[in-house]
Design a protein around this motif. Structure first.
Motif, PDB file in Angstrom:
ATOM      1  N   ALA A 153      13.266   0.846  -2.487  1.00 30.47           N
ATOM      2  CA  ALA A 153      13.788   0.118  -1.328  1.00 30.47           C
ATOM      3  C   ALA A 153      12.660  -0.547  -0.544  1.00 30.47           C
ATOM      4  O   ALA A 153      12.793  -1.689  -0.082  1.00 30.47           O
ATOM      5  CB  ALA A 153      14.577   1.075  -0.429  1.00 30.47           C
ATOM      6  N   ILE A 154      11.547   0.145  -0.412  1.00 29.02           N
ATOM      7  CA  ILE A 154      10.403  -0.426   0.312  1.00 29.02           C
ATOM      8  C   ILE A 154       9.832  -1.614  -0.448  1.00 29.02           C
ATOM      9  O   ILE A 154       9.478  -2.641   0.142  1.00 29.02           O
ATOM     10  CB  ILE A 154       9.340   0.659   0.550  1.00 29.02           C
ATOM     11  N   LEU A 155       9.751  -1.499  -1.778  1.00 28.67           N
ATOM     12  CA  LEU A 155       9.254  -2.626  -2.570  1.00 28.67           C
ATOM     13  C   LEU A 155      10.191  -3.826  -2.475  1.00 28.67           C
ATOM     14  O   LEU A 155       9.743  -4.971  -2.473  1.00 28.67           O
ATOM     15  CB  LEU A 155       9.079  -2.193  -4.033  1.00 28.67           C
ATOM     16  N   HIS A 156      11.494  -3.552  -2.425  1.00 32.14           N
ATOM     17  CA  HIS A 156      12.445  -4.658  -2.273  1.00 32.14           C
ATOM     18  C   HIS A 156      12.202  -5.366  -0.942  1.00 32.14           C
ATOM     19  O   HIS A 156      12.195  -6.607  -0.876  1.00 32.14           O
ATOM     20  CB  HIS A 156      13.871  -4.125  -2.349  1.00 32.14           C
ATOM     21  N   ALA A 157      11.995  -4.583   0.116  1.00 34.07           N
ATOM     22  CA  ALA A 157      11.692  -5.180   1.415  1.00 34.07           C
ATOM     23  C   ALA A 157      10.356  -5.902   1.387  1.00 34.07           C
ATOM     24  O   ALA A 157      10.194  -6.968   1.998  1.00 34.07           O
ATOM     25  CB  ALA A 157      11.674  -4.086   2.494  1.00 34.07           C
ATOM     26  N   ARG A 158       9.417  -5.340   0.641  1.00 34.34           N
ATOM     27  CA  ARG A 158       8.097  -5.979   0.521  1.00 34.34           C
ATOM     28  C   ARG A 158       8.225  -7.344  -0.152  1.00 34.34           C
ATOM     29  O   ARG A 158       7.624  -8.331   0.290  1.00 34.34           O
ATOM     30  CB  ARG A 158       7.160  -5.071  -0.265  1.00 34.34           C
ATOM     31  N   GLU A 218       0.833  -1.209   0.000  1.00 38.87           N
ATOM     32  CA  GLU A 218       0.000   0.000   0.000  1.00 38.87           C
ATOM     33  C   GLU A 218       0.866   1.256   0.000  1.00 38.87           C
ATOM     34  O   GLU A 218       0.504   2.272  -0.584  1.00 38.87           O
ATOM     35  CB  GLU A 218      -0.912  -0.002   1.231  1.00 38.87           C
ATOM     36  N   VAL A 219       2.024   1.182   0.637  1.00 36.12           N
ATOM     37  CA  VAL A 219       2.885   2.351   0.747  1.00 36.12           C
ATOM     38  C   VAL A 219       3.627   2.635  -0.561  1.00 36.12           C
ATOM     39  O   VAL A 219       3.731   3.793  -0.987  1.00 36.12           O
ATOM     40  CB  VAL A 219       3.900   2.163   1.901  1.00 36.12           C
ATOM     41  N   ALA A 220       4.130   1.587  -1.222  1.00 32.38           N
ATOM     42  CA  ALA A 220       5.074   1.810  -2.318  1.00 32.38           C
ATOM     43  C   ALA A 220       4.677   1.182  -3.637  1.00 32.38           C
ATOM     44  O   ALA A 220       5.515   1.097  -4.542  1.00 32.38           O
ATOM     45  CB  ALA A 220       6.455   1.291  -1.907  1.00 32.38           C
ATOM     46  N   ALA A 221       3.440   0.740  -3.808  1.00 32.85           N
ATOM     47  CA  ALA A 221       3.021   0.174  -5.092  1.00 32.85           C
ATOM     48  C   ALA A 221       3.311   1.172  -6.216  1.00 32.85           C
ATOM     49  O   ALA A 221       3.094   2.381  -6.047  1.00 32.85           O
ATOM     50  CB  ALA A 221       1.534  -0.179  -5.049  1.00 32.85           C
TER      51      ALA A 221
END
Length: 216
Positions: free
Chosen positions: A183-188, A129-132
């Motif tokens: 970076a957030i998507l990578h963590a996701r 939801e944050v980084a789509a």
């Protein structure tokens, strides 16, 4: 006995919305009576379209006038017995801070979901939801920063000599936001992977000790 579907007079329904491509407020559907109300109450104009005539507000109207005319026309149509769908962004009777409050509740809800997550997949859902890429919160916020940067660059002059230009730094800020989203998507993606159990290593078997030592 086979049941037949009911007949609906689709053209009796009026949809008043804003076309995203042209920014025109258009009204689609309705009878001649509805067209009369749109023209008299809302100031709509009849226009030919590829699928028949429709109504639209004049070009160049300020947003507040668009909302006022669309709201007045929709309520006049409802009072006359027509079924109407009015785009919520055009409804002047909606509280001005309603969308902002809804956004704040949404963010608070995401924080609560993250805090209450019991699995990595639930965390991944929040990060999505944050980084789509298209509808994520961070990419949408970056779009706001980019547009503000472009607008501010047109309005503001150059910064005094020797001082960093704060408006120009918005461009690098937008780049940093893009990198943060990646970076957030990578963590996701990492959190979305099924958990792998580490192989448990059993201790090596110990040599059996003789019950009695051998006598010499």
């Amino acid at each position: 006995m086979k049941q037949t579907e009911s007949d609906f007079w689709v053209l009796d329904y009026v949809t008043i919305t804003k076309d995203p491509r042209t920014d025109l407020v258009v009204a689609i559907g309705g009878t001649d009576k509805a067209a009369d109300i749109l023209q008299r109450t809302g100031g709509f104009l009849s226009a030919p379209g590829p699928r028949g005539d429709y109504h639209r507000l004049p070009h160049g109207l300020p947003i507040e006038q668009q909302r006022r005319k669309a709201t007045a026309a929709s309520h006049a149509l409802l009072a006359a017995g027509h079924s109407v769908h009015l785009d919520p962004t055009l409804n002047m009777l909606v509280a001005p801070d309603g969308e902002r409050e809804a956004a704040l509740r949404y963010l608070a809800g995401l924080a609560e979901r993250a805090a209450a997550a019991t699995t990595s997949s639930e965390v991944a859902e929040v990060l999505t939801e944050v980084a789509a890429p298209v509808h994520g919160l961070l990419p949408l916020a970056r779009e706001v920063v980019v547009r503000a940067w472009i607008a501010a660059s047109d309005f503001q002059g150059a910064a005094p000599t020797g001082e960093p230009d704060p408006v120009a730094r918005l461009g690098s800020t937008a780049t940093s936001m893009s990198e943060a989203a990646r970076a957030i998507l990578h963590a996701r993606n990492h959190a979305a992977r099924p958990a792998q159990r580490s192989a448990t290593t059993s201790p090596p078997p110990s040599r059996a000790q003789p019950a009695k030592s051998r006598r010499r």
